[in-house]
Design an enzyme around this catalytic site. Structure first.
Site, PDB file in Angstrom:
ATOM      1  N   ASP A 208      -9.216 -29.207   6.112  1.00 27.50           N
ATOM      2  CA  ASP A 208      -8.801 -28.128   7.017  1.00 27.50           C
ATOM      3  C   ASP A 208      -7.394 -27.706   6.627  1.00 27.50           C
ATOM      4  O   ASP A 208      -6.827 -28.216   5.656  1.00 27.50           O
ATOM      5  CB  ASP A 208      -8.866 -28.579   8.497  1.00 27.50           C
ATOM      6  CG  ASP A 208      -9.081 -27.405   9.454  1.00 27.50           C
ATOM      7  OD1 ASP A 208      -8.215 -26.515   9.522  1.00 27.50           O
ATOM      8  OD2 ASP A 208     -10.122 -27.374  10.147  1.00 27.50           O
ATOM      9  N   GLY A 234      -6.081 -27.883   2.779  1.00 30.82           N
ATOM     10  CA  GLY A 234      -6.278 -26.803   1.823  1.00 30.82           C
ATOM     11  C   GLY A 234      -6.756 -25.531   2.479  1.00 30.82           C
ATOM     12  O   GLY A 234      -6.757 -25.410   3.714  1.00 30.82           O
ATOM     13  N   ASP A 235      -7.179 -24.601   1.636  1.00 29.23           N
ATOM     14  CA  ASP A 235      -7.600 -23.283   2.080  1.00 29.23           C
ATOM     15  C   ASP A 235      -9.031 -23.056   1.589  1.00 29.23           C
ATOM     16  O   ASP A 235      -9.273 -23.049   0.378  1.00 29.23           O
ATOM     17  CB  ASP A 235      -6.646 -22.242   1.462  1.00 29.23           C
ATOM     18  CG  ASP A 235      -7.068 -20.814   1.741  1.00 29.23           C
ATOM     19  OD1 ASP A 235      -8.034 -20.615   2.507  1.00 29.23           O
ATOM     20  OD2 ASP A 235      -6.428 -19.903   1.189  1.00 29.23           O
ATOM     21  N   PHE A 236      -9.970 -22.898   2.536  1.00 27.73           N
ATOM     22  CA  PHE A 236     -11.371 -22.807   2.092  1.00 27.73           C
ATOM     23  C   PHE A 236     -11.708 -21.491   1.387  1.00 27.73           C
ATOM     24  O   PHE A 236     -12.815 -21.300   0.924  1.00 27.73           O
ATOM     25  CB  PHE A 236     -12.367 -23.157   3.197  1.00 27.73           C
ATOM     26  CG  PHE A 236     -12.259 -22.435   4.518  1.00 27.73           C
ATOM     27  CD1 PHE A 236     -12.023 -21.081   4.597  1.00 27.73           C
ATOM     28  CD2 PHE A 236     -12.465 -23.159   5.700  1.00 27.73           C
ATOM     29  CE1 PHE A 236     -11.967 -20.430   5.829  1.00 27.73           C
ATOM     30  CE2 PHE A 236     -12.407 -22.525   6.947  1.00 27.73           C
ATOM     31  CZ  PHE A 236     -12.154 -21.154   7.001  1.00 27.73           C
ATOM     32  N   HIS A 254     -19.169 -18.118  11.472  1.00 25.26           N
ATOM     33  CA  HIS A 254     -19.232 -17.113  12.544  1.00 25.26           C
ATOM     34  C   HIS A 254     -17.852 -16.524  12.863  1.00 25.26           C
ATOM     35  O   HIS A 254     -17.757 -15.524  13.561  1.00 25.26           O
ATOM     36  CB  HIS A 254     -19.919 -17.663  13.807  1.00 25.26           C
ATOM     37  CG  HIS A 254     -19.064 -18.519  14.679  1.00 25.26           C
ATOM     38  ND1 HIS A 254     -19.349 -18.718  16.021  1.00 25.26           N
ATOM     39  CD2 HIS A 254     -17.945 -19.253  14.433  1.00 25.26           C
ATOM     40  CE1 HIS A 254     -18.436 -19.512  16.536  1.00 25.26           C
ATOM     41  NE2 HIS A 254     -17.587 -19.862  15.609  1.00 25.26           N
TER      42      HIS A 254
END
Ligand code: SAH
Length: 344
Positions: A208, A234-236, A254
């Site tokens: 996350d 991190g950054d998804f 969503h």
């Protein structure tokens, strides 16, 4: 248009509260919301409010009896012949010392910035733009990053929802068949903790944003599974941990429009092996005239995060764009389906 927004917000709450499973767990939300804004001393142990006590009435204002009477009419309190109110079994969830207390959810739904977004509902309906961005000037993630209290409330609300859903989710899907599960956007780890507690041989990776991950340690330690979890910040949208056999995305896609979802899916696609399985937990919007949970949640996504709920054909198409193939959908609760996909 605040009144339209407010009534939609309340309708949303009512729908979330009174339909779907686990029914008694959801029934608590609205009542607690109301109780919280009235500043009632909920959470101080088992208690009875005697509204004929003038001192107490004076302290909490004359509206309290009306509020409690309304809450008693939906089964959260019981009103006796002397107009005294006590909590019912369902009402026990209003207490902050309940293990599944609805308190964080109530504070999240009642947060000022959430209401400001809902007040701009009409803007979203007219333009398709995210009301929160229009009202706050930044998206909700940026807002929460700038306001640690709002972020802490949101993270706690997500923990509560994950914990409330863990039973139905474990019943709907056998997570014990995996060796390593990466929970992408896994918040502070409540869901992963629930899965790993049930399946002692499974290991997990919690992924996350850095400021969210920073608060995961106590959740993992309390569940006694911290030694089986690797925590990765991190950054998804760029890179996610590679090589696991299961990738879990609960209530992530969503939050985002299709183009952003495809970016997330591509990052996951780069990380998976041919044998990995993608597990999306999200709503699958039901047929016309049914499934209010997903349809009101869809409005909530439109107004707050800027995302949407999707039908089965929409999921199939989105996954195909992300280079995954939808294999199976299982319903855990009305707005929580397990959508299984494999690399295509
Ligand atoms: N999966 C959790 C949390 C869902 S809320 C649950 O089911 O309870 C969405 C999560 O996405 C939040 O924890 C948020 O911090 C995370 N998130 C948002 N943007 C992100 C990004 N760019 N990279 C990684 N995580 C992100």
């Amino acid at each position: 248009m605040p009144s339209l927004a407010r009534s939609c917000g309340l309708t949303l709450l009512a729908v979330l509260c009174f339909s779907g499973a686990p029914a008694h767990a959801q029934a608590r939300l609205e009542a607690h919301y109301s109780a919280t804004i009235a500043g009632l001393p909920i959470g101080t142990g088992s208690w009875v409010i005697d509204i004929s006590d003038m001192q107490y009435s004076a302290a909490v204002s004359g509206q309290t009896s009306g509020l409690l009477r309304a809450l008693a009419s939906i089964g959260l309190f019981v009103e006796d012949e002397q107009h005294r109110f006590s909590l019912t079994a369902t009402g026990q969830y209003l207490r902050t010392d309940h293990p599944l207390s609805a308190d964080p959810l109530a504070r999240f739904f009642g947060a000022d910035y959430e209401w400001r977004a809902w007040a701009d509902l009409l803007h979203s309906v007219r333009t398709g733009e995210t009301a929160a961005v229009h009202a706050l000037g930044v998206d909700v993630w940026e807002h929460r990053q700038r306001h640690p209290d709002d972020r802490a409330t949101f993270d706690a609300a997500m923990r509560t929802l994950s914990r409330a859903q863990i039973g139905p989710l474990l019943a709907a899907h056998d997570f014990g068949r995996y060796t390593q599960i990466v929970d992408i956007g896994g918040g502070t780890g409540a869901l992963l903790a629930g899965i790993l507690r049930t399946h002692p041989l499974v290991r997990g990776t919690l992924f996350d944003q850095p400021h969210v991950i920073a608060n995961a340690a106590p959740v993992l330690q309390e569940a006694g599974i911290a030694d089986r979890v690797t925590v990765v910040a991190g950054d998804f949208f760029s890179d996610v941990p590679a090589g696991a056999d299961a990738y879990l995305l609960r209530k992530i896609l969503h939050d985002w429009h299709d183009a952003d979802c495809v970016r997330i899916l591509h990052a996951v696609r780069r990380a998976v092996t041919q044998r990995s399985r993608l597990l999306i937990v999200d709503a699958v919007v039901g047929p016309p005239n049914e499934d209010p949970q997903s349809k009101f949640l869809d409005l909530m996504m439109l107004v707050t995060a800027g995302g949407r709920e999707r039908t089965e054909p929409e999921w199939r198409a989105l996954l195909a764009e992300g280079r995954f193939r939808l294999e199976r959908i299982t319903s855990a609760t009305p707005a929580n389906h397990v959508i299984e996909a494999v690399p295509d």
